[in-house]
Scaffold this motif. Structure first.
Motif, short mmCIF file in Angstrom:
data_model
loop_
_atom_site.label_atom_id
_atom_site.label_comp_id
_atom_site.label_asym_id
_atom_site.label_seq_id
_atom_site.Cartn_x
_atom_site.Cartn_y
_atom_site.Cartn_z
N VAL A 180 0.84 -1.19 0.00
CA VAL A 180 0.00 0.00 0.00
C VAL A 180 0.88 1.25 0.00
O VAL A 180 1.82 1.35 0.78
CB VAL A 180 -0.92 0.01 1.24
N LYS A 181 0.60 2.20 -0.89
CA LYS A 181 1.34 3.45 -0.94
C LYS A 181 0.68 4.45 0.00
O LYS A 181 -0.47 4.86 -0.22
CB LYS A 181 1.35 4.00 -2.37
N LEU A 182 1.38 4.82 1.07
CA LEU A 182 0.80 5.69 2.09
C LEU A 182 1.12 7.16 1.89
O LEU A 182 0.35 8.03 2.31
CB LEU A 182 1.26 5.24 3.47
N ILE A 183 2.25 7.46 1.30
CA ILE A 183 2.61 8.86 1.08
C ILE A 183 3.13 9.02 -0.34
O ILE A 183 3.92 8.20 -0.82
CB ILE A 183 3.64 9.36 2.11
N ASP A 184 2.66 10.05 -1.01
CA ASP A 184 3.00 10.31 -2.41
C ASP A 184 3.69 11.66 -2.49
O ASP A 184 3.16 12.66 -1.99
CB ASP A 184 1.71 10.30 -3.25
N SER A 185 4.85 11.69 -3.12
CA SER A 185 5.63 12.94 -3.18
C SER A 185 4.89 14.03 -3.96
O SER A 185 5.11 15.22 -3.71
CB SER A 185 7.00 12.68 -3.81
N GLU A 186 4.02 13.63 -4.89
CA GLU A 186 3.27 14.62 -5.65
C GLU A 186 2.07 15.14 -4.86
O GLU A 186 1.75 16.33 -4.90
CB GLU A 186 2.80 14.03 -6.98
N LYS A 187 1.40 14.24 -4.12
CA LYS A 187 0.24 14.64 -3.34
C LYS A 187 0.62 15.25 -2.00
O LYS A 187 -0.14 16.03 -1.43
CB LYS A 187 -0.68 13.44 -3.12
N ASN A 188 1.78 14.86 -1.49
CA ASN A 188 2.24 15.32 -0.17
C ASN A 188 3.64 15.91 -0.27
O ASN A 188 4.57 15.41 0.38
CB ASN A 188 2.22 14.17 0.84
N PRO A 189 3.83 16.97 -1.07
CA PRO A 189 5.18 17.49 -1.31
C PRO A 189 5.85 18.06 -0.07
O PRO A 189 7.06 17.89 0.10
CB PRO A 189 4.95 18.58 -2.37
#
Length: 231
Positions: A180-189
């Motif tokens: 599961v991907k919990l943190i996204d660099s694009e969504k959570n810069p």
């Protein structure tokens, strides 16, 4: 107990809450003795120092025990005042870092616990809750500390950096064992940039256990939890 001198930390190598305390001690340059605890066979000292919760971490300073990681961080900062400060000087900002540290523990850590121990609909809901709570956390911290870089405390990590950063390593473990991907660099810069800066510190690399070791432990414990839920 009163005759003991110095600083001792009773901990467990994989506990992110114990890592908080270790990082704080190292950032402040405080010499300490580390005592590894077997939580399946707790020592008489751990039970003596923390008879209420019977868990780690416990910091023992000159024979006097302090438990609960966030309280220990404040004790360290209040006791060793000549070292770099972990807490902001402004009372309002001190309240804000306490608020967000507690929000993280009460919301996101609990979400992660469910993601780790469960599957199916319960896990799916916990993932949604984590993503929503992460959005709240990111927006709130960015509003409060947008002028501080690269850390929430400025040029050096402080109370909130340590409180969140030490636990954050387990997010990578969860991603590894659940897919599961919990943190996204694009969504959570904002949070992504902060955690990259924090994890690249030498003191952090030297303190946090390896991802591979944590994945092995977490996988074993997850399997036990899933088997228990079925039984």
């Amino acid at each position: 107990m009163g005759k003991e001198k110095g600083v001792k930390l009773h901990g467990m190598w994989a506990s992110s809450f114990c890592m908080r305390v270790e990082l704080a001690l190292k950032l402040k340059g405080i010499p300490y003795e580390y005592v590894e605890e077997d939580l399946s066979n707790k020592s008489h000292l751990l039970l003596r120092y923390n008879p209420i919760h019977k868990k780690v971490p416990v910091l023992v300073h000159d024979g006097r025990p302090i438990s609960e990681s966030l309280l220990i961080l404040e004790y360290i900062d209040d006791t060793w005042k000549d070292s770099p400060s972990l807490m902001p000087l402004d009372p309002y900002m001190r309240a804000r870092v306490r608020f967000w540290a507690n929000f993280y523990d009460q919301k996101l850590v609990e979400n992660c616990r469910v993601i780790w121990k469960c599957k199916g609909e319960e896990q799916t809901q916990a993932i949604k809750d984590f993503i929503q709570n992460l959005r709240v956390l990111e927006e709130g911290i960015q509003k409060d500390f947008s002028g501080e870089k690269p850390f929430f405390n400025g040029k050096c990590p402080g109370y909130l950096d340590v409180a969140l950063g030490a636990v954050w390593c387990w997010n990578s473990v969860l991603e590894e064992i659940t897919g599961v991907k919990l943190i996204d660099s694009e969504k959570n810069p904002f949070m992504s940039a902060w955690i990259d800066a924090f994890c690249n510190l030498g003191i952090v690399k030297d303190t946090l256990p390896s991802l591979d070791e944590l994945v092995v432990l977490a996988t074993d414990l997850r399997n036990l939890a899933l088997e228990s839920s079925v039984a």
